[in-house]
Design an enzyme around this catalytic site. Structure first.
Site, short mmCIF file in Angstrom:
data_model
loop_
_atom_site.label_atom_id
_atom_site.label_comp_id
_atom_site.label_asym_id
_atom_site.label_seq_id
_atom_site.Cartn_x
_atom_site.Cartn_y
_atom_site.Cartn_z
CB THR A 109 35.92 60.50 28.86
OG1 THR A 109 35.17 59.45 29.20
CG2 THR A 109 35.36 61.64 28.09
CD GLN A 117 35.92 48.09 29.76
OE1 GLN A 117 36.19 47.05 30.67
NE2 GLN A 117 35.09 48.91 30.23
CB CYS A 139 29.46 56.13 29.75
SG CYS A 139 31.00 55.35 30.26
C1 LIG Z 1 36.39 51.28 26.21
C2 LIG Z 1 35.99 52.41 27.17
N1 LIG Z 1 36.80 53.65 26.79
C3 LIG Z 1 36.72 54.70 27.27
C4 LIG Z 1 36.00 54.62 28.62
C5 LIG Z 1 36.08 55.85 29.48
O1 LIG Z 1 36.90 55.99 30.60
P1 LIG Z 1 36.64 57.00 31.91
O2 LIG Z 1 35.40 56.28 32.60
O3 LIG Z 1 38.02 57.01 32.51
O4 LIG Z 1 36.40 58.35 31.33
C6 LIG Z 1 35.29 53.53 29.10
C7 LIG Z 1 34.60 53.69 30.20
O5 LIG Z 1 33.60 52.81 30.52
C8 LIG Z 1 35.50 52.34 28.39
O6 LIG Z 1 34.87 51.16 28.54
#
Ligand SMILES: Cc1ncc(COP(=O)(O)O)c(C=O)c1O
Length: 398
Positions: free
Chosen positions: A78, A185, A346
């Site tokens: 994120t 991913q 999320c």
């Molecule tokens: C494609 C994608 N981008 C970004 C994120 C966010 O990553 P993080 O959980 O490390 O903040 C996710 C989490 O599910 C994701 O699937």
């Protein structure tokens, strides 16, 4: 396989967080038990912490064909996406137009909307087809003289579709537009290269390599067996980037804050464990995925695959099952000892239908019936039988 604090379960939610690899755990424990120190401190424990951080940086850079100076550690996917979108767009004065897609992770879309709301940027959100693929021609036409940034994810966590970025990235890059890809991913299962050559163990889909036309790439450690709360933005050294976190100037001024030394060590250990295995793991997962898809479609009334049938992540199988709520499927599977998701973790806890599924053209009602299986290892036959049994019972119950 077991997850912390729970009995042994079929853990099929690797796309939310993959199980911690033993190599990552050992690397983190070595730091924590060896006595943690600040990597900016000017004494021997501090120098050792710095050495660990820089060793990890070099290892991660090597794995993706980048140079160590191109790796900026963050608190995860994120933050890396936010830094890429906001940091690159604000630092580059080409214009105030951004191109992205309707199925990006919320950290990409919300960062774009922040720029729109606060800084007056204009946003082009590209539609996708029913399989989640971006129309390359439409994408190329969306690029304008004032386009500053194109951000298109390499693989989608909710529906598993893998994009072929090559054509769009090359065109955007040729026009001087900065190209970012969210590889959070994809990095767990596909060879992801920031360099010009194919990464080691490259298979199964060469078109998935972002390669030289990508300027910035996001990865998150917990999606491939590293710890949560650490990730990286890999970004070309020559590109200016406006920090979004201000302070002591760590991470070449792009991301202030004391480095998470144990997390970074675990991240690098997971990368090292993954590298070289990626092709064989992907092939084993694909067999399991395909069997799961075939049986579910044949044996569970109302089941339909979401995402692309073949251009998809090796361990990813996502469905809608008409007439049954995704939440009740989740609970029934959990009760049977099988951990899955209904959408992205999320977005969990929200009752609205997933914007990704709506972007595929699904109705609100059908989108509420989604269930996602994401594998970190091949599926045991008994677990597969159990899944089918539980889903059939839920469908019959209506
Ligand atoms: C494609 C994608 N981008 C970004 C994120 C966010 O990553 P993080 O959980 O490390 O903040 C996710 C989490 O599910 C994701 O699937």
């Amino acid at each position: 396989m077991s997850v912390a604090g729970s009995p042994a379960v079929g853990y099929l939610d690797a796309a939310a967080t993959a199980p911690l690899r033993p190599e990552a755990r050992a690397a983190m424990l070595a730091v924590l038990e060896g006595g943690q120190a600040n990597a900016s401190s000017v004494h021997s424990p501090g120098f050792r912490a710095r050495e660990l951080v820089e060793g990890a940086r070099a290892r991660i850079a090597r794995a993706v064909g980048a140079t160590p100076g191109e790796v900026i550690f963050t608190s995860g996917g994120t933050e890396a996406n936010s830094l890429a979108i906001v940091g690159l767009a604000l630092a580059r004065p080409r214009g105030r137009h951004i191109v992205t897609t309707a199925i990006e992770h919320s950290s990409v879309l919300e960062s774009c909307r922040y720029l729109e709301r606060v800084f007056g940027f204009e946003l082009t959100v590209l539609p996708v087809d029913a399989d989640g693929l971006v129309d390359q021609g439409a994408a190329a036409q969306a690029i304008r003289p004032d386009t500053t940034l194109v951000s298109v994810g390499l693989a989608n966590g909710e529906i598993g579709t893998v994009q072929s970025l090559g054509e769009l990235a090359a065109r955007a890059s040729g026009l001087g537009v900065t190209v970012h890809t969210d590889a959070v991913q994809a990095a767990a299962a596909l060879p992801v290269s920031f360099g010009s050559g194919a990464p080691p163990g490259a298979a199964p889909d060469p078109s998935a390599w972002p390669g030289r036309s990508v300027d910035a790439l996001t990865v998150a450690s917990h999606k491939f067996g590293g710890p949560q709360g650490v990730g990286a933005l890999i970004v070309r050294a020559h590109l200016p980037i406006e920090p979004i976190i201000h302070g002591g100037g760590q991470e070449r001024g792009a991301r202030s804050g004391t480095e998470n030394v144990a997390g970074i060590a675990g991240f690098a250990a997971a990368v090292a464990a993954l590298t070289g295995q990626i092709g064989s793991t992907a092939l084993a997962l694909m067999d399991s995925r395909d069997e799961l898809i075939a049986r579910l479609l044949a044996e569970v009334p109302g089941a339909a695959l979401t995402g692309h049938a073949s251009e998809r992540l090796p361990g990813h199988a996502s469905f809608t099952i008409s007439g049954v709520s995704g939440e009740s499927l989740l609970v029934a599977l959990d009760t049977a000892g099988v951990a899955v998701s209904s959408g992205s973790a999320c977005a969990a806890g929200k009752s609205e239908p997933s914007p990704v599924l709506l972007a595929l053209g699904l109705s609100d009602e059908l989108a509420q019936t989604a269930v996602r299986f994401s594998l970190a290892e091949p599926l045991a036959p008994a677990t597969l039988d159990r899944i089918i049994q539980v889903l059939r019972a839920e469908v019959l119950r209506g």
